[in-house]
Motif scaffolding. Sequence first.
Motif, PDB file in Angstrom:
ATOM      1  N   MET A   1     -34.036 -16.585  38.880  1.00  0.00           N
ATOM      2  CA  MET A   1     -34.186 -16.393  37.436  1.00  0.00           C
ATOM      3  C   MET A   1     -33.182 -15.395  36.859  1.00  0.00           C
ATOM      4  O   MET A   1     -33.027 -15.312  35.642  1.00  0.00           O
ATOM      5  N   GLY A   2     -32.503 -14.647  37.735  1.00  0.00           N
ATOM      6  CA  GLY A   2     -31.487 -13.721  37.256  1.00  0.00           C
ATOM      7  C   GLY A   2     -30.236 -14.464  36.816  1.00  0.00           C
ATOM      8  O   GLY A   2     -30.037 -15.628  37.161  1.00  0.00           O
ATOM      9  N   PRO A   3     -29.374 -13.844  36.022  1.00  0.00           N
ATOM     10  CA  PRO A   3     -29.468 -12.451  35.587  1.00  0.00           C
ATOM     11  C   PRO A   3     -30.280 -12.232  34.315  1.00  0.00           C
ATOM     12  O   PRO A   3     -30.532 -11.091  33.935  1.00  0.00           O
ATOM     13  N   ASP A   4     -30.699 -13.321  33.655  1.00  0.00           N
ATOM     14  CA  ASP A   4     -31.360 -13.147  32.355  1.00  0.00           C
ATOM     15  C   ASP A   4     -32.779 -12.598  32.475  1.00  0.00           C
ATOM     16  O   ASP A   4     -33.220 -11.825  31.630  1.00  0.00           O
ATOM     17  N   THR A   5     -33.501 -13.029  33.511  1.00  0.00           N
ATOM     18  CA  THR A   5     -34.895 -12.612  33.691  1.00  0.00           C
ATOM     19  C   THR A   5     -35.032 -11.816  34.978  1.00  0.00           C
ATOM     20  O   THR A   5     -34.613 -12.274  36.047  1.00  0.00           O
ATOM     21  N   ARG A   6     -35.610 -10.632  34.876  1.00  0.00           N
ATOM     22  CA  ARG A   6     -35.886  -9.823  36.066  1.00  0.00           C
ATOM     23  C   ARG A   6     -37.274 -10.181  36.603  1.00  0.00           C
ATOM     24  O   ARG A   6     -38.200 -10.456  35.833  1.00  0.00           O
ATOM     25  N   VAL A   7     -37.416 -10.167  37.925  1.00  0.00           N
ATOM     26  CA  VAL A   7     -38.704 -10.454  38.561  1.00  0.00           C
ATOM     27  C   VAL A   7     -39.028  -9.340  39.542  1.00  0.00           C
ATOM     28  O   VAL A   7     -38.268  -9.092  40.487  1.00  0.00           O
ATOM     29  N   ASN A   8     -40.119  -8.665  39.300  1.00  0.00           N
ATOM     30  CA  ASN A   8     -40.564  -7.603  40.188  1.00  0.00           C
ATOM     31  C   ASN A   8     -42.042  -7.755  40.499  1.00  0.00           C
ATOM     32  O   ASN A   8     -42.698  -8.688  40.019  1.00  0.00           O
ATOM     33  N   CYS A   9     -42.562  -6.832  41.269  1.00  0.00           N
ATOM     34  CA  CYS A   9     -43.920  -6.966  41.793  1.00  0.00           C
ATOM     35  C   CYS A   9     -44.528  -5.580  41.957  1.00  0.00           C
ATOM     36  O   CYS A   9     -43.807  -4.625  42.274  1.00  0.00           O
ATOM     37  N   ILE A  10     -45.833  -5.450  41.725  1.00  0.00           N
ATOM     38  CA  ILE A  10     -46.514  -4.241  42.143  1.00  0.00           C
ATOM     39  C   ILE A  10     -47.550  -4.602  43.199  1.00  0.00           C
ATOM     40  O   ILE A  10     -48.114  -5.699  43.194  1.00  0.00           O
ATOM     41  N   ALA A  11     -47.767  -3.675  44.114  1.00  0.00           N
ATOM     42  CA  ALA A  11     -48.762  -3.850  45.172  1.00  0.00           C
ATOM     43  C   ALA A  11     -49.814  -2.758  45.005  1.00  0.00           C
ATOM     44  O   ALA A  11     -49.644  -1.647  45.516  1.00  0.00           O
ATOM     45  N   PRO A  12     -50.880  -3.045  44.259  1.00  0.00           N
ATOM     46  CA  PRO A  12     -51.908  -2.027  44.045  1.00  0.00           C
ATOM     47  C   PRO A  12     -52.632  -1.667  45.335  1.00  0.00           C
ATOM     48  O   PRO A  12     -52.797  -2.502  46.238  1.00  0.00           O
ATOM     49  N   GLY A  13     -53.061  -0.419  45.403  1.00  0.00           N
ATOM     50  CA  GLY A  13     -53.991  -0.019  46.449  1.00  0.00           C
ATOM     51  C   GLY A  13     -55.392  -0.417  46.036  1.00  0.00           C
ATOM     52  O   GLY A  13     -55.593  -1.353  45.259  1.00  0.00           O
ATOM     53  N   PHE A  14     -56.389   0.289  46.534  1.00  0.00           N
ATOM     54  CA  PHE A  14     -57.774  -0.054  46.225  1.00  0.00           C
ATOM     55  C   PHE A  14     -58.176   0.575  44.894  1.00  0.00           C
ATOM     56  O   PHE A  14     -58.075   1.782  44.706  1.00  0.00           O
ATOM     57  N   VAL A  15     -58.635  -0.281  43.985  1.00  0.00           N
ATOM     58  CA  VAL A  15     -59.019   0.136  42.640  1.00  0.00           C
ATOM     59  C   VAL A  15     -60.449  -0.323  42.377  1.00  0.00           C
ATOM     60  O   VAL A  15     -60.760  -1.496  42.591  1.00  0.00           O
TER      61      VAL A  15
END
Length: 267
Positions: A190-204
């Motif tokens: 999807m780059g360079p126009d769209t950035r794709v990232n991720c978060i990895a939550p702990g226990f919430v």
Amino acid sequence: MEKTKIGKRFEGKVAIVTASTQGIGFSIAERLGLEGASVVVSSRKQVCLFVCLLLMLYKNVDEAVENLKAKGIEAIGIVCHVSNAQQRKNLIDKTVQKYGKIDVVVSNAAANPSVDVILETKESVLDKLWDINVKASILLLQDAAPHMKKGSSVVLISSVAGYQPHKSMAMYGVTKTALLGLTKALAAEMGPDTRVNCIAPGFVPTNFANFITSNDDLRKTIEDNTVLNRLGTTDDMAAATAFLACDDASYITGETLVVAGGMPSRL
């Protein structure tokens, strides 16, 4: 904990957040909205043919929208089960009809229907885990991508369990591991126009994780396994998501940010 003052990094932006009527998803939608985004929230629960349940689902969505609007946030709500092709399309179509574009997609929907070990997990459960936790993100972005222009952003919500799947949620953890690779692959595609990232939550502590966080002994074990000696909050996850989605992170793509208080989190 006192909330950090926030700015307006999403002024004029349109954001879709799936599974966003409660928990982490709602906090993400709220954070983006408070920073200026027009927010589209949706329910992650499956729509049943029974009218009473259908009305309940609309009630969930409507209540989430009302709560956001009460804080001055521009928001609409759309019932969408992410594994339903027509409902995914409807989510995208109605967003574009209302706002004309999509700047941010946060794929938060997930399921964990079993605590069986992997080799005892039924095929139907394996299919549900794959369909909702992995495949739905891909299919949703297939619909959304044509409406995402230069400067747009995607954030996938994985889990610290993707780095070290726990035996009681092992297959769930494996699907979350898949999202780490999907983030890399989509960032390149999807780059360079769209950035794709991720978060990895702990226990919430949320309804989704209640079976873990409501057990005092297990909760204490988890807290002791973090450097910060506490569980995470939905606001912690929202802040991290907002950072990755905004222009402050304009040179970050294909990355996963672990938000787990210092829990062990490397493959």
